[in-house]
Design an enzyme around this catalytic site. Sequence first.
Site, PDB file in Angstrom:
ATOM      1  N   HIS A 204      18.823  70.387  33.998  1.00  0.00           N
ATOM      2  CA  HIS A 204      18.420  71.754  34.301  1.00  0.00           C
ATOM      3  C   HIS A 204      19.375  72.782  33.711  1.00  0.00           C
ATOM      4  CE1 HIS A 204      15.882  70.350  37.949  1.00  0.00           C
ATOM      5  NE2 HIS A 204      15.118  70.614  36.927  1.00  0.00           N
ATOM      6  N   ARG A 464      16.748  61.287  32.435  1.00  0.00           N
ATOM      7  CA  ARG A 464      17.039  62.486  31.664  1.00  0.00           C
ATOM      8  C   ARG A 464      18.443  63.004  31.938  1.00  0.00           C
ATOM      9  NH1 ARG A 464      12.225  66.462  33.008  1.00  0.00           N
ATOM     10  NH2 ARG A 464      13.456  67.839  31.693  1.00  0.00           N
ATOM     11  N   CYS A 501       4.858  70.942  23.922  1.00  0.00           N
ATOM     12  CA  CYS A 501       5.436  72.021  24.727  1.00  0.00           C
ATOM     13  C   CYS A 501       6.780  71.623  25.328  1.00  0.00           C
ATOM     14  CB  CYS A 501       4.482  72.463  25.829  1.00  0.00           C
ATOM     15  SG  CYS A 501       4.040  71.158  26.998  1.00  0.00           S
TER      16      CYS A 501
END
Length: 578
Positions: A204, A464, A501
């Site tokens: 993030h 991730r 995207c």
Amino acid sequence: MTQDAAVSPSTPEPTRDGTRVLHGVGVGRAGVVGPVATVAAPPAAPSDEPGTAPEDVDAVQARVTEAFGAVAEGLRAQSAAASGPAVEVLAATAQMADDKALRKQTLAKIAAGEGPVTALDAVVDQFATMFEQAGGYLAERVTDLRSVRHRVVARVLGVPEPGVPALTVPSVVVAGDLAPADTAALDIAHVLAIVTELGGPTSHTAIIAGQLGIPCVVRTAGAVDLTDGTVVAVDAAAGTVEIDPAPEVAAAFALRAEGAARLAEDTSPGATADGHPVQLLANIGTPEDAERAAAQAVEGSGLFRTEVLFLEAQTAPTREDQAAVYARTLRAFEGRKVVVRTLDAGADKPLKFATQPDEENPALGVRGYRLVRTVPDVVTTQLEALGDAQRETGIAPWVMAPMIATPSEARDFAAAARAQGVEKVGVMVEVPSAALRAPAILAEVDFVSIGSNDLAQYTMATDRLRGELADLISMWQPAVLDLVAATARAGQDVGKPVGVCGESASDPVMAVVLTGLGITSLSMAASAVPAVRFAVKSHTLEQAQAVAAAALACDEAPDARAAAVAALVPGVADTLGL
């Protein structure tokens, strides 16, 4: 965003002139030189913290409960004042501070006689272990969890909350790890760059830094050894932090910035040198994001993340409230393309009114479109609101569902959306099964869009957040490129759009590869569009196909990117500072 760096060495690597260089994984393309401002270590539990006496339990529990509440309220206030992806991250972290299980278990340990910080640390460690074992998105929440811990402990101990120090001059913020809540609260006017020793390129914090246009290098071994005031050169494109750089480094960065400014002067629609169109779109999360992005040279939005509207809600937003938000967003782009992703909740984005309790692995559980299995009314109401917004504005959104795994799911979503009057219906390709069965899925919908972060994560079975595995989660992994290529071919066969995207679209070299593979639109942070426009415009479609072929011919991610760079039209790499 560059994701092809090797795992960092444990000590700075000396250059020929003796300058020391730290290596990490870069986010962005800019380079800056400035003094270091270190983030203070979080408050530790007192080594001699006494246990809680029975007569003091109520008072200590009240102090801890008040601290949790104050932290949650502060994060919500930050969220209300933020924009872009920071809104979503801060709201999600506030929810964690409000988590009943976290509070209940801490208070129980206090009642059993443990000191307040000792009790909280034990519970946080237990939750962190559970999150890490679950893997996927939930593992990414460990940083958020520990950020909540640090803030609560500071309030309990009566010391300043940890975080970025007040900056009086433009500085390079350096930390062992930087919580997304801290990143979102940065004073952008005084932040030149961010350097962290931990984290990963799709965390993030990295995503927020990219959205804000702040050069960032994560997974930088040795970063915490830097001291306040040390001058460093941060090169996001190279993924390096150079200590006490020579004067010519700043001059080179200035030339790169001038080149970037020149690229931004071109506001033409995205296309190859021979006129093959490739739409260049912006990722957004709120109507305010839409209004800012619409003022820039983009052809619309390829990803409107609708989670922000839901994250802080105790109950699902009403149809009317949602319709107003969607209508405002559609109007902002004045008829340009707007792709709306329906609610992608679950995993790292829990909803109080929808998230399933006790999921062992939320990243593989009820998230995205799968909410239709447990809270179908939430999905139906959102589609009704999107239909209302379309009728009110006369502008047709492109609406897509996340986490579609089978053609039958695509069929069901398309039927539900069309029943509400939605004219353009698509799905996201994030799960390998969707890429492998793309022809069947495209038979059910009007378009698909590839979420490159999740597609890489699920294809490579890689968290991730795990910075040490950044080489595996890279979009340059040939297996991931193979799935992208298969999806693009399926779209070409039936004449339907296939977009990307995910954050990979912001890499100009990857943009050329994706164009060569047959991708029809690229959506990214608006700040990344000028460099991508230049890279695509510098190649004919045939040349872009040759760059893609060079990457696909390799067996390893670093080799794939190196081959693509080598295949670029002469002069492009130099202009981009590669």
